[in-house]
Design a protein around this motif. Structure first.
Motif, PDB file in Angstrom:
ATOM      1  N   GLY A 247      48.184   7.623-146.195  1.00 15.76           N
ATOM      2  CA  GLY A 247      47.943   6.948-144.911  1.00 15.76           C
ATOM      3  C   GLY A 247      47.164   5.657-145.056  1.00 15.76           C
ATOM      4  N   VAL A 248      46.221   5.476-144.170  1.00 18.22           N
ATOM      5  CA  VAL A 248      45.464   4.222-144.154  1.00 18.22           C
ATOM      6  C   VAL A 248      44.596   4.100-145.423  1.00 18.22           C
ATOM      7  CG1 VAL A 248      43.532   5.105-142.736  1.00 18.22           C
ATOM      8  CG2 VAL A 248      44.130   2.687-142.645  1.00 18.22           C
TER       9      VAL A 248
ATOM     10  N   ALA B 159      46.723   2.729-148.147  1.00 17.23           N
ATOM     11  CA  ALA B 159      47.017   1.297-147.904  1.00 17.23           C
ATOM     12  C   ALA B 159      45.811   0.432-148.286  1.00 17.23           C
ATOM     13  CB  ALA B 159      47.392   1.095-146.436  1.00 17.23           C
TER      14      ALA B 159
ATOM     15  N   ASN C 242      49.673   5.912-130.176  1.00 13.16           N
ATOM     16  CA  ASN C 242      48.266   5.532-130.105  1.00 13.16           C
ATOM     17  C   ASN C 242      48.088   4.187-129.401  1.00 13.16           C
ATOM     18  OD1 ASN C 242      46.412   7.442-131.197  1.00 13.16           O
ATOM     19  ND2 ASN C 242      47.254   7.098-133.233  1.00 13.16           N
TER      20      ASN C 242
ATOM     21  N   ASN D 126      42.862   4.840-136.123  1.00 12.39           N
ATOM     22  CA  ASN D 126      42.752   6.017-135.243  1.00 12.39           C
ATOM     23  C   ASN D 126      42.458   7.230-136.130  1.00 12.39           C
ATOM     24  OD1 ASN D 126      45.611   4.488-133.848  1.00 12.39           O
ATOM     25  ND2 ASN D 126      43.546   4.296-133.011  1.00 12.39           N
TER      26      ASN D 126
ATOM     27  N   PHE E  26      48.523   2.015-135.317  1.00  8.06           N
ATOM     28  CA  PHE E  26      49.631   1.854-136.264  1.00  8.06           C
ATOM     29  C   PHE E  26      50.927   2.382-135.663  1.00  8.06           C
ATOM     30  CE2 PHE E  26      51.516   2.699-140.591  1.00  8.06           C
ATOM     31  CZ  PHE E  26      51.388   1.406-141.064  1.00  8.06           C
ATOM     32  N   ASP E  27      50.787   3.349-134.775  1.00 11.99           N
ATOM     33  CA  ASP E  27      51.990   3.931-134.173  1.00 11.99           C
ATOM     34  C   ASP E  27      52.006   3.648-132.667  1.00 11.99           C
ATOM     35  OD1 ASP E  27      50.809   6.510-132.749  1.00 11.99           O
ATOM     36  OD2 ASP E  27      49.935   6.438-134.760  1.00 11.99           O
TER      37      ASP E  27
ATOM     38  N   SER F 153      41.610  10.501-138.047  1.00  9.51           N
ATOM     39  CA  SER F 153      42.034  11.913-137.949  1.00  9.51           C
ATOM     40  C   SER F 153      43.374  12.144-137.243  1.00  9.51           C
ATOM     41  CB  SER F 153      40.973  12.794-137.264  1.00  9.51           C
ATOM     42  OG  SER F 153      39.902  13.039-138.140  1.00  9.51           O
ATOM     43  N   THR F 154      44.007  11.089-136.733  1.00 17.46           N
ATOM     44  CA  THR F 154      45.247  11.332-135.969  1.00 17.46           C
ATOM     45  C   THR F 154      46.513  11.252-136.832  1.00 17.46           C
ATOM     46  OG1 THR F 154      45.606   9.038-135.272  1.00 17.46           O
ATOM     47  CG2 THR F 154      44.185  10.391-133.871  1.00 17.46           C
ATOM     48  N   GLY F 155      46.336  11.138-138.150  1.00 14.63           N
ATOM     49  CA  GLY F 155      47.477  11.145-139.058  1.00 14.63           C
ATOM     50  C   GLY F 155      47.614  12.509-139.694  1.00 14.63           C
ATOM     51  N   VAL F 156      47.429  12.568-141.016  1.00 13.66           N
ATOM     52  CA  VAL F 156      47.609  13.852-141.708  1.00 13.66           C
ATOM     53  C   VAL F 156      46.542  14.888-141.322  1.00 13.66           C
ATOM     54  CG1 VAL F 156      48.888  12.900-143.670  1.00 13.66           C
ATOM     55  CG2 VAL F 156      46.410  13.090-143.806  1.00 13.66           C
ATOM     56  N   TYR F 157      45.462  14.446-140.679  1.00 13.61           N
ATOM     57  CA  TYR F 157      44.460  15.413-140.218  1.00 13.61           C
ATOM     58  C   TYR F 157      44.794  16.010-138.847  1.00 13.61           C
ATOM     59  CZ  TYR F 157      41.236  14.736-144.159  1.00 13.61           C
ATOM     60  OH  TYR F 157      40.647  14.710-145.400  1.00 13.61           O
TER      61      TYR F 157
ATOM     62  N   ALA G  33      39.846   5.755-142.914  1.00 17.02           N
ATOM     63  CA  ALA G  33      39.856   7.199-142.662  1.00 17.02           C
ATOM     64  C   ALA G  33      40.049   7.876-144.019  1.00 17.02           C
ATOM     65  CB  ALA G  33      40.989   7.559-141.698  1.00 17.02           C
TER      66      ALA G  33
ATOM     67  N   GLY H 144      49.126  -2.786-135.497  1.00 18.37           N
ATOM     68  CA  GLY H 144      49.358  -3.440-136.780  1.00 18.37           C
ATOM     69  C   GLY H 144      48.732  -2.702-137.934  1.00 18.37           C
ATOM     70  N   ASP H 145      48.644  -3.439-139.043  1.00 16.03           N
ATOM     71  CA  ASP H 145      48.130  -2.887-140.300  1.00 16.03           C
ATOM     72  C   ASP H 145      46.686  -3.357-140.465  1.00 16.03           C
ATOM     73  OD1 ASP H 145      47.455  -2.409-142.960  1.00 16.03           O
ATOM     74  OD2 ASP H 145      49.486  -2.839-143.681  1.00 16.03           O
ATOM     75  N   ILE H 146      45.759  -2.427-140.555  1.00 21.94           N
ATOM     76  CA  ILE H 146      44.330  -2.779-140.592  1.00 21.94           C
ATOM     77  C   ILE H 146      43.977  -3.601-141.844  1.00 21.94           C
ATOM     78  CG2 ILE H 146      43.405  -0.722-141.789  1.00 21.94           C
ATOM     79  CD1 ILE H 146      41.276  -0.616-139.481  1.00 21.94           C
TER      80      ILE H 146
HETATM   81  P1  ADP Z   1      43.609  11.010-141.260  1.00 15.97           P
HETATM   82  O1  ADP Z   1      43.604  11.818-142.516  1.00 15.97           O
HETATM   83  O2  ADP Z   1      42.209  10.666-140.783  1.00 15.97           O
HETATM   84  O3  ADP Z   1      44.473  11.599-140.205  1.00 15.97           O
HETATM   85  P2  ADP Z   1      45.651   8.978-141.801  1.00 15.97           P
HETATM   86  O4  ADP Z   1      45.555   7.785-142.675  1.00 15.97           O
HETATM   87  O5  ADP Z   1      46.700   9.984-142.130  1.00 15.97           O
HETATM   88  O6  ADP Z   1      44.178   9.599-141.762  1.00 15.97           O
HETATM   89  O7  ADP Z   1      45.874   8.534-140.308  1.00 15.97           O
HETATM   90  C1  ADP Z   1      44.906   7.944-139.484  1.00 15.97           C
HETATM   91  C2  ADP Z   1      45.568   6.922-138.590  1.00 15.97           C
HETATM   92  O8  ADP Z   1      45.780   5.723-139.339  1.00 15.97           O
HETATM   93  C3  ADP Z   1      46.939   7.353-138.083  1.00 15.97           C
HETATM   94  O9  ADP Z   1      46.993   7.088-136.683  1.00 15.97           O
HETATM   95  C4  ADP Z   1      47.913   6.474-138.858  1.00 15.97           C
HETATM   96  O10 ADP Z   1      49.067   6.167-138.081  1.00 15.97           O
HETATM   97  C5  ADP Z   1      47.076   5.227-139.065  1.00 15.97           C
HETATM   98  N1  ADP Z   1      47.455   4.334-140.172  1.00 15.97           N
HETATM   99  C6  ADP Z   1      48.174   4.600-141.292  1.00 15.97           C
HETATM  100  N2  ADP Z   1      48.289   3.492-142.054  1.00 15.97           N
HETATM  101  C7  ADP Z   1      47.626   2.495-141.404  1.00 15.97           C
HETATM  102  C8  ADP Z   1      47.375   1.107-141.644  1.00 15.97           C
HETATM  103  N3  ADP Z   1      47.831   0.507-142.737  1.00 15.97           N
HETATM  104  N4  ADP Z   1      46.646   0.403-140.725  1.00 15.97           N
HETATM  105  C9  ADP Z   1      46.165   1.000-139.619  1.00 15.97           C
HETATM  106  N5  ADP Z   1      46.359   2.296-139.324  1.00 15.97           N
HETATM  107  C10 ADP Z   1      47.084   3.032-140.193  1.00 15.97           C
END
Ligand code: ADP
Length: 173
Positions: free
Chosen positions: A31-32, A35, A160, A118, A156-157, A120-124, A21, A8-10
């Motif tokens: 990303g998060v 949000a 993970n 999660n 979120f995905d 670092s598992t997004g844009v990082y 993150a 879900g959405d944190i």
């Molecule tokens: P980072 O730069 O640390 O990788 P990101 O925000 O790009 O940060 O991603 C970190 C994780 O957060 C990813 O797994 C992404 O899918 C997840 N994420 C993005 N939006 C949300 C949200 N609203 N709630 C929870 N997790 C989210």
């Protein structure tokens, strides 16, 4: 310490603290981070700017705390994950340090329920399978477990969520 995994959405969670993150500027991003700032409103950014003015942002692996503005949680703990630029011991250590910095800061602020994205598992681009292994080992080795009532991993995905669902069965044994 109860450990839960949800998808879900944190920003929807009503816990003592959600973890962001963030990036080292603390000025928001995608990303998060995006949000959290969008939904939490300007109070979070104002507090981040104050921290930035005082200590010049936040280094990788460290964490800072702010109120949660309009979010249902009480606090946001902002941590900065490592950017994955290939396998390195340093990256692994820094990701573990993020989780520990957040948990230690939580304890200092009497936070009993905490939710993590999660990191670092997004844009990082940290590989998800490697990240989850590091996270599980770090949580298992966390010595102040009894000071936290509940730790929630918010995925979120699907990838993970699937990985955490498998691993958490092991951690809760
Ligand atoms: P980072 O730069 O640390 O990788 P990101 O925000 O790009 O940060 O991603 C970190 C994780 O957060 C990813 O797994 C992404 O899918 C997840 N994420 C993005 N939006 C949300 C949200 N609203 N709630 C929870 N997790 C989210």
């Amino acid at each position: 310490m109860l450990v839960e995994v949800i998808k879900g959405d944190i920003t929807d969670l009503k816990v003592d603290a959600i973890v962001n993150a963030a990036n080292s500027s603390l000025l928001g991003g995608g990303g998060v981070d995006g949000a959290i700032h969008r939904k939490g409103g300007s109070q979070i950014l104002e507090e981040c700017i104050q921290i930035r003015n005082k200590q010049g942002g936040c280094s990788i692996g460290k964490a800072v705390i702010t109120p949660a503005g309009n979010l249902p949680s009480k606090f946001v703990i902002h941590t900065v994950g490592p950017y994955w630029n290939g396998e390195s011991v340093e990256n692994r250590k820094l990701l573990a340090e993020c989780y520990l910095s957040c948990l230690n800061l939580a304890i200092k602020n009497n936070i009993r329920t905490i939710a993590f994205p999660n990191i670092s598992t997004g844009v990082y681009h940290f590989p998800k399978e490697i990240a989850v292994e590091i996270v599980i080992q770090t949580i298992k080795g966390f010595i102040d477990k009894e000071k936290i009532d509940k730790l929630i991993f918010v995925c979120f995905d699907d990838e993970n969520f699937y990985l955490y669902r498998q691993k958490i069965k092991i951690i809760n044994k």
